[in-house]
Structures are given as structure tokens and as C-alpha cells.
Design a protein around this motif. Structure first.
Motif, PDB file in Angstrom:
ATOM      1  N   ALA A 275       4.396 -12.682   7.632  1.00 43.68           N
ATOM      2  CA  ALA A 275       4.950 -13.981   7.259  1.00 43.68           C
ATOM      3  C   ALA A 275       6.018 -14.443   8.255  1.00 43.68           C
ATOM      4  O   ALA A 275       6.238 -15.641   8.418  1.00 43.68           O
ATOM      5  CB  ALA A 275       5.542 -13.918   5.856  1.00 43.68           C
ATOM      6  N   GLN A 276       6.665 -13.493   8.926  1.00 43.06           N
ATOM      7  CA  GLN A 276       7.686 -13.814   9.927  1.00 43.06           C
ATOM      8  C   GLN A 276       7.084 -14.009  11.319  1.00 43.06           C
ATOM      9  O   GLN A 276       7.804 -14.206  12.283  1.00 43.06           O
ATOM     10  CB  GLN A 276       8.730 -12.701   9.990  1.00 43.06           C
ATOM     11  N   GLY A 277       5.755 -13.927  11.406  1.00 43.29           N
ATOM     12  CA  GLY A 277       5.083 -14.144  12.679  1.00 43.29           C
ATOM     13  C   GLY A 277       4.998 -12.913  13.561  1.00 43.29           C
ATOM     14  O   GLY A 277       4.646 -13.020  14.736  1.00 43.29           O
ATOM     15  N   GLN A 278       5.299 -11.761  13.015  1.00 43.35           N
ATOM     16  CA  GLN A 278       5.264 -10.521  13.793  1.00 43.35           C
ATOM     17  C   GLN A 278       3.841  -9.972  13.858  1.00 43.35           C
ATOM     18  O   GLN A 278       3.067 -10.125  12.923  1.00 43.35           O
ATOM     19  CB  GLN A 278       6.164  -9.465  13.158  1.00 43.35           C
ATOM     20  N   ASP A 279       3.530  -9.295  14.944  1.00 43.52           N
ATOM     21  CA  ASP A 279       2.237  -8.622  15.071  1.00 43.52           C
ATOM     22  C   ASP A 279       2.342  -7.276  14.360  1.00 43.52           C
ATOM     23  O   ASP A 279       3.173  -6.443  14.712  1.00 43.52           O
ATOM     24  CB  ASP A 279       1.888  -8.421  16.550  1.00 43.52           C
ATOM     25  N   THR A 280       1.521  -7.081  13.358  1.00 42.42           N
ATOM     26  CA  THR A 280       1.576  -5.857  12.562  1.00 42.42           C
ATOM     27  C   THR A 280       0.389  -4.927  12.824  1.00 42.42           C
ATOM     28  O   THR A 280       0.175  -3.975  12.085  1.00 42.42           O
ATOM     29  CB  THR A 280       1.599  -6.204  11.061  1.00 42.42           C
ATOM     30  N   THR A 281      -0.354  -5.184  13.870  1.00 40.29           N
ATOM     31  CA  THR A 281      -1.577  -4.425  14.122  1.00 40.29           C
ATOM     32  C   THR A 281      -1.323  -2.924  14.201  1.00 40.29           C
ATOM     33  O   THR A 281      -1.999  -2.143  13.531  1.00 40.29           O
ATOM     34  CB  THR A 281      -2.267  -4.913  15.409  1.00 40.29           C
ATOM     35  N   ALA A 282      -0.366  -2.496  14.992  1.00 37.38           N
ATOM     36  CA  ALA A 282      -0.111  -1.055  15.165  1.00 37.38           C
ATOM     37  C   ALA A 282       0.380  -0.421  13.869  1.00 37.38           C
ATOM     38  O   ALA A 282      -0.083   0.659  13.485  1.00 37.38           O
ATOM     39  CB  ALA A 282       0.901  -0.830  16.282  1.00 37.38           C
ATOM     40  N   ALA A 283       1.292  -1.086  13.185  1.00 40.48           N
ATOM     41  CA  ALA A 283       1.809  -0.544  11.925  1.00 40.48           C
ATOM     42  C   ALA A 283       0.707  -0.500  10.868  1.00 40.48           C
ATOM     43  O   ALA A 283       0.601   0.472  10.105  1.00 40.48           O
ATOM     44  CB  ALA A 283       2.984  -1.380  11.431  1.00 40.48           C
ATOM     45  N   ALA A 284      -0.123  -1.521  10.823  1.00 33.35           N
ATOM     46  CA  ALA A 284      -1.226  -1.552   9.859  1.00 33.35           C
ATOM     47  C   ALA A 284      -2.232  -0.443  10.158  1.00 33.35           C
ATOM     48  O   ALA A 284      -2.745   0.199   9.237  1.00 33.35           O
ATOM     49  CB  ALA A 284      -1.910  -2.918   9.875  1.00 33.35           C
ATOM     50  N   LEU A 285      -2.485  -0.192  11.415  1.00 29.80           N
ATOM     51  CA  LEU A 285      -3.401   0.880  11.785  1.00 29.80           C
ATOM     52  C   LEU A 285      -2.853   2.239  11.353  1.00 29.80           C
ATOM     53  O   LEU A 285      -3.603   3.096  10.878  1.00 29.80           O
ATOM     54  CB  LEU A 285      -3.662   0.864  13.289  1.00 29.80           C
ATOM     55  N   THR A 286      -1.549   2.423  11.464  1.00 29.24           N
ATOM     56  CA  THR A 286      -0.922   3.671  11.013  1.00 29.24           C
ATOM     57  C   THR A 286      -1.081   3.828   9.505  1.00 29.24           C
ATOM     58  O   THR A 286      -1.456   4.904   9.021  1.00 29.24           O
ATOM     59  CB  THR A 286       0.567   3.696  11.404  1.00 29.24           C
ATOM     60  N   LEU A 287      -0.818   2.770   8.743  1.00 33.73           N
ATOM     61  CA  LEU A 287      -0.977   2.838   7.291  1.00 33.73           C
ATOM     62  C   LEU A 287      -2.448   3.056   6.926  1.00 33.73           C
ATOM     63  O   LEU A 287      -2.759   3.810   5.999  1.00 33.73           O
ATOM     64  CB  LEU A 287      -0.438   1.564   6.626  1.00 33.73           C
ATOM     65  N   TRP A 288      -3.353   2.437   7.649  1.00 33.13           N
ATOM     66  CA  TRP A 288      -4.789   2.607   7.431  1.00 33.13           C
ATOM     67  C   TRP A 288      -5.178   4.087   7.584  1.00 33.13           C
ATOM     68  O   TRP A 288      -5.909   4.639   6.765  1.00 33.13           O
ATOM     69  CB  TRP A 288      -5.523   1.742   8.449  1.00 33.13           C
ATOM     70  N   ARG A 289      -4.675   4.716   8.636  1.00 34.34           N
ATOM     71  CA  ARG A 289      -4.979   6.137   8.865  1.00 34.34           C
ATOM     72  C   ARG A 289      -4.386   7.014   7.766  1.00 34.34           C
ATOM     73  O   ARG A 289      -5.019   7.974   7.315  1.00 34.34           O
ATOM     74  CB  ARG A 289      -4.454   6.573  10.228  1.00 34.34           C
ATOM     75  N   GLU A 290      -3.175   6.704   7.340  1.00 37.30           N
ATOM     76  CA  GLU A 290      -2.551   7.462   6.249  1.00 37.30           C
ATOM     77  C   GLU A 290      -3.356   7.312   4.958  1.00 37.30           C
ATOM     78  O   GLU A 290      -3.526   8.279   4.206  1.00 37.30           O
ATOM     79  CB  GLU A 290      -1.107   7.003   6.025  1.00 37.30           C
TER      80      GLU A 290
END
Length: 132
Positions: free
Chosen positions: A102-117
Motif C-alpha cells: 500500500a506504501q508502494g514498496q516492492d515486496t517481492t523478496a519478502a513475499a518469496l521468503t514468506l512463501w517458502r516458510e
């Protein structure tokens, strides 16, 4: 850089209460199936934020609540606790990702980490039913 957005809105999500714990003579898979589906909906949102899309789910994965109820005993109770723990992990992680998006940040790397977890935890839950 444009951050991916996802229509998943936790403000309107139904957060189910933890299922009852303790050995039961006849396990009920209905509430467990709802929670299992809810964590997979959250995982789908995370997958989209990780630019992976929605994962196709096997019958083994989707049928886990029913298989746990049939197995019963400590297997069922461990699956219940595992799903509750998985939901407790996914909720704040997804909230953080959506806030950053919502703040316009790229969350791809963090989302990928949560996806793996998520996948690691889910594999552990599935493995409970294979335990002797």
C-alpha cells in the motif's frame, strides 16, 4: 518500481478462532478444513505478491483435514495445532506485506521468503499424517 498489489483485504477476512485441542473420540474436520482453506487463500495472496501466482493444489494437500480426522488421535491433534500455528505465522506476515504494498514498496523478496516458510511448515504438517 511498481509494487504488485493484490485484492486480498484482511479487513474483510474472517479470522477463525483456534480449533479446540485435546484428544477427541470423533474428530470433526469441518472447522479444520475452513482454516486449512483460509491459510491457502493467504498463501495465494503471498504467491501473487511474490510474483508466483496461485499454486495448483493436489488432492493430498486439500484432503488433509479429512485424512487427519480419519486418522484421529494425536495425529489429528498435531495437525490442528500445526494449522493454527501456520495461520498465526501467515496473518502478520501477510499484513506486513500488504502494508508495504500500500506504501508502494516492492515486496517481492519478502513475499518469496514468506512463501517458502509457508511451504516448509505445510510440508511438516502433511508429514504428521505419515508418522507411525
Amino acid at each position: 518500481m511498481n509494487a504488485m498489489s493484490h485484492p486480498f483485504d484482511l479487513a474483510h477476512a474472517t479470522m477463525l478462532p483456534p480449533t479446540q485441542v485435546g484428544l477427541r473420540e470423533t474428530p470433526d474436520s469441518t472447522l479444520l478444513a475452513q482454516r486449512w482453506e483460509a491459510v491457502h487463500e493467504a498463501a495465494a495472496a503471498v504467491g501473487n505478491l511474490a510474483q508466483l501466482g496461485r499454486e495448483p493444489l493436489s488432492r493430498e494437500i486439500m484432503g488433509l483435514p479429512e485424512r487427519a480426522a480419519v486418522r484421529g488421535g494425536w495425529h489429528y491433534d498435531s495437525v490442528v495445532r500445526g494449522i493454527d500455528d501456520l495461520a498465526a505465522m501467515m496473518e502478520p506476515g501477510l499484513r506486513a506485506l500488504l502494508s508495504l504494498t500500500a506504501q508502494g514498496q516492492d515486496t517481492t523478496a519478502a513475499a518469496l521468503t514468506l512463501w517458502r516458510e509457508f511451504h516448509t511448515a505445510r510440508a511438516a504438517i502433511v508429514a504428521i499424517l505419515d508418522a507411525a
